[in-house]
Motif scaffolding. Structure first.
Motif, PDB file in Angstrom:
ATOM      1  N   LEU A 119     -43.384 -35.091   6.826  1.00 51.27           N
ATOM      2  CA  LEU A 119     -42.866 -34.812   8.292  1.00 51.27           C
ATOM      3  C   LEU A 119     -43.242 -33.545   8.982  1.00 51.27           C
ATOM      4  O   LEU A 119     -43.620 -33.869  10.016  1.00 51.27           O
ATOM      5  CB  LEU A 119     -41.363 -35.040   8.347  1.00 51.27           C
ATOM      6  N   ILE A 179     -42.808 -33.774  12.821  1.00 51.02           N
ATOM      7  CA  ILE A 179     -41.636 -34.625  13.125  1.00 51.02           C
ATOM      8  C   ILE A 179     -40.299 -33.647  12.709  1.00 51.02           C
ATOM      9  O   ILE A 179     -40.322 -33.671  11.399  1.00 51.02           O
ATOM     10  CB  ILE A 179     -41.704 -35.870  12.589  1.00 51.02           C
ATOM     11  N   LEU A 236     -42.942 -43.350  15.205  1.00 53.20           N
ATOM     12  CA  LEU A 236     -41.844 -43.564  13.898  1.00 53.20           C
ATOM     13  C   LEU A 236     -42.418 -45.136  13.183  1.00 53.20           C
ATOM     14  O   LEU A 236     -42.205 -44.844  11.926  1.00 53.20           O
ATOM     15  CB  LEU A 236     -40.543 -43.590  14.411  1.00 53.20           C
ATOM     16  N   HIS A 259     -36.633 -33.566  11.483  1.00 51.90           N
ATOM     17  CA  HIS A 259     -35.637 -34.660  11.071  1.00 51.90           C
ATOM     18  C   HIS A 259     -34.522 -34.404  11.860  1.00 51.90           C
ATOM     19  O   HIS A 259     -34.030 -35.368  12.688  1.00 51.90           O
ATOM     20  CB  HIS A 259     -35.370 -34.459   9.795  1.00 51.90           C
ATOM     21  N   GLY A 302     -36.246 -38.386  12.974  1.00 52.68           N
ATOM     22  CA  GLY A 302     -36.663 -38.491  14.094  1.00 52.68           C
ATOM     23  C   GLY A 302     -35.623 -39.307  14.876  1.00 52.68           C
ATOM     24  O   GLY A 302     -35.988 -39.529  16.142  1.00 52.68           O
TER      25      GLY A 302
END
Length: 358
Positions: free
Chosen positions: A187, A195, A122, A197, A219
């Protein structure tokens, strides 16, 4: 006899001095744990017998000026709370910058090496429409703190419902929508591994003075244990953003993110909240269902706020047409399809938004 009295006097003074030193030590120790009314309540989750951890600070791009003392001593104001932590607005004394501090309760945090790997992942994510992670602090009693920039113009939920008229301007609606979509695209497709959300909602979209959108909390569910992650999902459901097929947070997907994004598009278009707490017999509890019923009932005026057309007149001409608004609506509804396989992916969403913006 005189010597005995002298010895007693010296011993008494020495005891008093030691007592004062001990009290001062306790005072300053407590002061370190209580920062301007911000007591680290999260560290009370540490059970007797648990081993203390090493205090550490990891900084990422943009957070190189952060120090442990600056973070812990920063005057803070609570601006949000959840079952898994507390959100603070804090002023860093050394840099004189406002930062967003998120404390994660140790009892809610994931454990093991995977947690550190997620933090490093992140911390490397950078995009113009994503709120960056500037630093991560780990305390000796399991405290965990994420440091982000602070955005003075609040979140999208406040913007939509503050009634100042700016939320009805098509330029703002379009700019915010395309900004969220591009951040989500990064993302989902811009990393080595997507990734998810997992908790997209209008309160997690922050705005700057030009109404540019920044997605926060992406994340975050990866840093929580299974119980806390499930509580996050249940909160999302209660607010009207959870995709209907999503039962467990570990099953969050690109498709469930798209559903939540579609709800935000409907919020922007209608000015309505995702959940109608007091629906009439002709209305539905959930915003996507309300919109479907509006179309079936030929209540076209219900699908967008009338201020959108009124607020977008320039030199006697509208800057947006009803055709563009209806295309935007159809895109939002396709994102909110009950079937995940019928929802567009994020690249398709951007293509359609760019076509609407031509």
């Amino acid at each position: 006899m005189m010597k005995t009295h002298m010895i007693k006097l010296v011993l008494g003074l020495a005891s008093a001095t030691l007592l004062v030193i001990l009290m001062l030590f306790i005072f300053f120790y407590r002061k370190r744990r209580v920062r301007n009314g911000r007591e680290d309540v999260e560290d009370t989750d540490l059970k007797d017998g648990d081993e203390a951890e090493m205090e550490d600070l990891i900084t990422f791009y943009g957070g190189e000026d952060l120090t442990i003392s600056d973070i812990l001593d920063a005057p803070g104001e609570v601006i949000g709370k959840s079952n898994f932590g507390t959100l603070y607005k804090a002023l860093m004394q050394q840099s004189n910058k406002l930062r967003l501090l998120r404390f994660l309760r140790p009892v809610c945090s994931a454990r093991g090496e995977e947690f550190g790997e997620v933090i490093r992942l992140l911390g490397c994510v950078r995009h113009p429409n994503l709120v960056p992670l500037l630093g991560f602090y780990a305390g000796p009693r399991g405290e965990k703190l994420l440091v982000h920039p602070f955005y003075r113009h609040g979140n999208l939920a406040e913007f939509i419902r503050d009634g100042n008229g700016e939320s009805h301007k098509w330029a703002n609606i379009y700019s915010i929508s395309i900004g969220i979509a591009k951040g989500l695209e990064h993302l989902h497709t811009g990393m080595h591994k997507p990734i998810i959300h997992g908790n997209i909602k209008s309160r997690n979209i922050l705005l700057d003075r030009n109404y540019q959108a920044f997605i926060s909390d992406f994340g975050l569910h990866l840093l929580l244990n299974a119980t806390a992650g499930q509580e996050m999902l249940e909160a999302s459901a209660a607010e009207g953003y959870r995709a209907p097929e999503l039962i467990k947070m570990k099953d969050a997907s690109e498709e469930s993110d798209i559903y939540s994004f579609g709800v935000i598009l409907l919020e922007l278009l209608s000015g309505k909240e995702p959940i109608n707490q007091d629906p009439t017999p002709d209305e539905d509890f959930y915003l996507p269902n309300f919109m479907r019923n509006a179309v079936l009932g030929h209540r076209i005026a219900d699908i967008f706020h009338p201020g959108i057309l009124v607020s977008n007149m320039h030199d006697g001409r509208r800057e947006v047409t009803e055709e563009s608004i209806l295309k935007f609506f159809r895109l939002a509804m396709s994102c909110c399809s009950p079937s995940p396989s019928l929802r567009p992916n994020i690249k398709q969403v951007i293509w359609k938004l760019e076509d609407i913006g031509k």
